[in-house]
Write a protein that holds these residues in place. Structure first.
Motif, PDB file in Angstrom:
ATOM      1  N   ALA A  47      42.623  45.788  37.761  1.00  0.00           N
ATOM      2  CA  ALA A  47      43.564  46.754  37.187  1.00  0.00           C
ATOM      3  C   ALA A  47      43.160  48.185  37.556  1.00  0.00           C
ATOM      4  N   ASP A  48      41.877  48.478  37.450  1.00  0.00           N
ATOM      5  CA  ASP A  48      41.387  49.803  37.826  1.00  0.00           C
ATOM      6  C   ASP A  48      41.639  50.072  39.307  1.00  0.00           C
ATOM      7  N   ARG A  49      41.409  49.059  40.120  1.00  0.00           N
ATOM      8  CA  ARG A  49      41.526  49.210  41.578  1.00  0.00           C
ATOM      9  C   ARG A  49      42.951  49.553  41.989  1.00  0.00           C
ATOM     10  N   VAL A  50      43.947  48.925  41.356  1.00  0.00           N
ATOM     11  CA  VAL A  50      45.331  49.168  41.762  1.00  0.00           C
ATOM     12  C   VAL A  50      46.028  50.219  40.904  1.00  0.00           C
ATOM     13  N   GLY A  51      45.386  50.639  39.814  1.00  0.00           N
ATOM     14  CA  GLY A  51      45.995  51.645  38.961  1.00  0.00           C
ATOM     15  C   GLY A  51      47.046  51.111  38.023  1.00  0.00           C
ATOM     16  N   ALA A  52      46.891  49.856  37.582  1.00  0.00           N
ATOM     17  CA  ALA A  52      47.820  49.242  36.631  1.00  0.00           C
ATOM     18  C   ALA A  52      47.179  49.182  35.251  1.00  0.00           C
ATOM     19  N   ASP A  53      48.006  49.150  34.217  1.00  0.00           N
ATOM     20  CA  ASP A  53      47.477  49.044  32.859  1.00  0.00           C
ATOM     21  C   ASP A  53      46.903  47.663  32.575  1.00  0.00           C
ATOM     22  N   HIS A  54      47.489  46.632  33.200  1.00  0.00           N
ATOM     23  CA  HIS A  54      47.073  45.257  32.916  1.00  0.00           C
ATOM     24  C   HIS A  54      46.943  44.457  34.201  1.00  0.00           C
ATOM     25  N   ALA A  55      45.950  43.583  34.247  1.00  0.00           N
ATOM     26  CA  ALA A  55      45.811  42.591  35.308  1.00  0.00           C
ATOM     27  C   ALA A  55      45.485  41.265  34.644  1.00  0.00           C
ATOM     28  N   GLU A 157      57.372  41.999  42.498  1.00  0.00           N
ATOM     29  CA  GLU A 157      56.889  42.015  43.880  1.00  0.00           C
ATOM     30  C   GLU A 157      56.001  40.810  44.146  1.00  0.00           C
ATOM     31  N   ASP A 158      56.335  40.064  45.193  1.00  0.00           N
ATOM     32  CA  ASP A 158      55.421  39.059  45.725  1.00  0.00           C
ATOM     33  C   ASP A 158      54.450  39.809  46.633  1.00  0.00           C
ATOM     34  N   ALA A 159      53.278  40.122  46.073  1.00  0.00           N
ATOM     35  CA  ALA A 159      52.242  40.869  46.795  1.00  0.00           C
ATOM     36  C   ALA A 159      51.121  39.943  47.230  1.00  0.00           C
ATOM     37  N   ALA A 160      51.472  38.681  47.518  1.00  0.00           N
ATOM     38  CA  ALA A 160      50.462  37.671  47.838  1.00  0.00           C
ATOM     39  C   ALA A 160      49.447  38.157  48.861  1.00  0.00           C
ATOM     40  N   CYS A 161      49.924  38.873  49.882  1.00  0.00           N
ATOM     41  CA  CYS A 161      49.073  39.245  51.017  1.00  0.00           C
ATOM     42  C   CYS A 161      48.475  40.645  50.917  1.00  0.00           C
ATOM     43  N   SER A 162      48.721  41.382  49.830  1.00  0.00           N
ATOM     44  CA  SER A 162      48.618  42.830  49.903  1.00  0.00           C
ATOM     45  C   SER A 162      47.493  43.492  49.116  1.00  0.00           C
ATOM     46  N   SER A 163      46.456  42.761  48.746  1.00  0.00           N
ATOM     47  CA  SER A 163      45.307  43.412  48.108  1.00  0.00           C
ATOM     48  C   SER A 163      44.756  44.502  49.030  1.00  0.00           C
ATOM     49  N   GLY A 164      44.609  45.704  48.495  1.00  0.00           N
ATOM     50  CA  GLY A 164      44.036  46.798  49.272  1.00  0.00           C
ATOM     51  C   GLY A 164      45.034  47.596  50.075  1.00  0.00           C
ATOM     52  N   ALA A 165      46.305  47.195  50.081  1.00  0.00           N
ATOM     53  CA  ALA A 165      47.336  47.963  50.768  1.00  0.00           C
ATOM     54  C   ALA A 165      47.873  49.051  49.835  1.00  0.00           C
ATOM     55  N   ALA A 166      48.552  50.035  50.415  1.00  0.00           N
ATOM     56  CA  ALA A 166      49.109  51.133  49.619  1.00  0.00           C
ATOM     57  C   ALA A 166      50.302  51.724  50.349  1.00  0.00           C
ATOM     58  N   TYR A 167      51.165  52.395  49.581  1.00  0.00           N
ATOM     59  CA  TYR A 167      52.310  53.092  50.180  1.00  0.00           C
ATOM     60  C   TYR A 167      52.358  54.503  49.630  1.00  0.00           C
ATOM     61  N   VAL A 242      33.429  34.871  41.931  1.00  0.00           N
ATOM     62  CA  VAL A 242      33.618  35.219  43.340  1.00  0.00           C
ATOM     63  C   VAL A 242      34.483  36.472  43.455  1.00  0.00           C
ATOM     64  N   GLY A 243      35.541  36.537  42.646  1.00  0.00           N
ATOM     65  CA  GLY A 243      36.447  37.681  42.693  1.00  0.00           C
ATOM     66  C   GLY A 243      35.771  38.990  42.363  1.00  0.00           C
ATOM     67  N   VAL A 244      34.873  38.990  41.391  1.00  0.00           N
ATOM     68  CA  VAL A 244      34.156  40.213  41.024  1.00  0.00           C
ATOM     69  C   VAL A 244      33.372  40.752  42.228  1.00  0.00           C
ATOM     70  N   ALA A 245      32.685  39.854  42.929  1.00  0.00           N
ATOM     71  CA  ALA A 245      31.940  40.281  44.118  1.00  0.00           C
ATOM     72  C   ALA A 245      32.875  40.718  45.241  1.00  0.00           C
ATOM     73  N   GLN A 246      34.013  40.022  45.378  1.00  0.00           N
ATOM     74  CA  GLN A 246      34.965  40.367  46.423  1.00  0.00           C
ATOM     75  C   GLN A 246      35.562  41.763  46.214  1.00  0.00           C
ATOM     76  N   LEU A 247      35.802  42.126  44.969  1.00  0.00           N
ATOM     77  CA  LEU A 247      36.342  43.464  44.691  1.00  0.00           C
ATOM     78  C   LEU A 247      35.424  44.557  45.236  1.00  0.00           C
ATOM     79  N   ASP A 248      34.125  44.328  45.135  1.00  0.00           N
ATOM     80  CA  ASP A 248      33.168  45.312  45.656  1.00  0.00           C
ATOM     81  C   ASP A 248      33.235  45.419  47.175  1.00  0.00           C
ATOM     82  N   ARG A 249      33.729  44.373  47.838  1.00  0.00           N
ATOM     83  CA  ARG A 249      33.814  44.363  49.297  1.00  0.00           C
ATOM     84  C   ARG A 249      35.189  44.806  49.812  1.00  0.00           C
ATOM     85  N   LEU A 250      36.168  44.964  48.921  1.00  0.00           N
ATOM     86  CA  LEU A 250      37.551  45.083  49.359  1.00  0.00           C
ATOM     87  C   LEU A 250      37.769  46.233  50.332  1.00  0.00           C
ATOM     88  N   ASP A 251      37.244  47.407  50.041  1.00  0.00           N
ATOM     89  CA  ASP A 251      37.447  48.542  50.940  1.00  0.00           C
ATOM     90  C   ASP A 251      36.871  48.268  52.324  1.00  0.00           C
TER      91      ASP A 251
END
Length: 377
Positions: A47-55, A157-167, A242-251
């Motif tokens: 949630a913090d990473r994408v700027g949403a109130d809830h994840a 939005e079907d954002a299946a592929c879009s972790s780390g993308a932005a507009y 696994v996801g917690v560690a992956q978030l640290d690698r996302l950038d």
């Protein structure tokens, strides 16, 4: 980092290592393996990473879209316009809710939904819009939201592929009423399987959490079951670790994919018969898929190229499907002739973007592709 690369050039490789293994070990040692503290941490971090109130973690992007559609009140009698060029899972979720998918053509350059066609598809029966930020290409936020606002319908939005993308500087996951991500192994951020729903709507968040957790009452201090038609889409803490560690690698992962993608585009300048993917100026594409359009030859040429690359131990694949050409959705309602979707289905080729591939690996891919194109045409 675990090194996956060998002589074969894979389409994609998971970027995993000691951090993921250490987190998994801590879950196993705790004895608490269902949804728990790592899932909470993963949700908060995402949630913090994408700027949403809830994840909200879920078992997959597909089940996440089902939950979101349910929370939005979509069901029998509702139409949901969505791009024809997408994985069937997008439309599967609509049908599972008893609603009717309406197939819409896509843009030739971005491979995303044609926004004019999307607007034309809206009727009095439309319950929601379901655009896809396909392949990691983000959607034009204002245009899609303006269409939705003009007709008083929400955007899922079907954002299946879009972790780390932005507009235009706004992360995917914070642009629309609801977004849903996938963590399948082909995705930029992976947990093996799983998904995440993001939203700023408190009521939607409560409803989604209730339905995914046996219909439990999600109001603070309340205990009990309030939905008879609920289910269990809870997310294992092993996968969340696994996801917690992956978030640290996302950038790092996204920037590496962008580096590879841009180098491909440079290398392909001298290869006739193919067109590299577009990246509009406001878009920060994550290049979950690097897809080129095969202009040369006929509708069989792309498949011949896949075979030629495979003979040289280079993995590649199609872009995705034109839903109207599948048995499942051949009779689905559609707007327009869907000609662009059909052309992409037959002519789009996904090249490998593996994290550890070298410059020489990329040159090998392009050289093999160029030779195969020359032979095919």
């Amino acid at each position: 980092m675990i090194d996956q690369m060998a002589d074969t050039i894979p389409l994609i490789e998971p970027v995993v290592g000691d951090d993921e293994l250490g987190n998994i070990e801590s879950v196993l040692e705790s004895g608490y393996m269902t949804q728990g503290p790592y899932a909470d941490e993963f949700e908060d971090g995402f949630a913090d990473r994408v700027g949403a109130d809830h994840a909200i973690t879920v078992t997959s992007c597909t089940t996440g879209m089902e939950l979101a559609l349910d929370a939005l009140g979509i069901g029998p009698g509702d139409e949901v316009p969505l791009p024809d060029f997408t994985h069937p899972a997008t439309a599967n979720a609509v049908v599972r809710m008893g609603a009717e998918p309406v197939l819409v053509d896509v843009d030739r350059d971005t491979y995303n939904v044609d926004t004019d066609a999307l607007s034309d598809a809206v009727t009095d029966e439309t319950g929601a819009l379901l655009p896809v930020s396909w392949g990691g290409q983000p959607l034009p936020t204002d245009v899609v939201n303006d269409i939705a606002a003009a007709h008083g319908v929400p955007v899922l939005e079907d954002a299946a592929c879009s972790s780390g993308a932005a507009y235009d500087g706004q992360p995917v996951g914070s642009q629309f009423d609801v977004s849903v991500f996938s963590f399948h192994p082909r995705k930029v951020l992976t947990t093996g399987e799983g998904g995440m729903i993001t939203t700023d709507d408190d009521d939607l968040e409560r409803e989604i959490r209730s339905v995914k957790n046996f219909g439990t009452d999600q109001r603070e201090g309340e205990i009990g079951f309030v939905r008879a038609d609920a289910t269990n889409f809870r997310f294992s803490d092993i996968l969340a670790a696994v996801g917690v560690a992956q978030l640290d690698r996302l950038d790092e992962i996204v920037e590496r994919r962008r580096e590879i993608a841009h180098r491909y585009t440079d290398l392909l300048e001298d290869v006739p018969g193919v067109t590299p993917p577009a990246e509009p100026a406001p878009a920060h594409h994550n290049f979950q898929s690097y897809c080129i359009y095969v202009e040369a030859g006929d509708e069989h040429t792309r498949d011949d190229l896949i075979d030629a690359l495979a003979e040289q131990d280079i993995e590649s694949q199609i872009g995705t499907y034109a839903l109207h050409q599948t048995d499942a959705f051949a009779d689905a309602k559609r707007v327009g002739d869907l000609e662009t979707s059909r052309a992409l289905h037959h002519n789009l080729l996904t090249l490998p973007v593996a994290h550890s591939m070298t410059d020489r690996d990329q040159e090998r891919v392009v050289e093999t592709l160029a030779a195969a194109l020359e032979s095919a045409t």
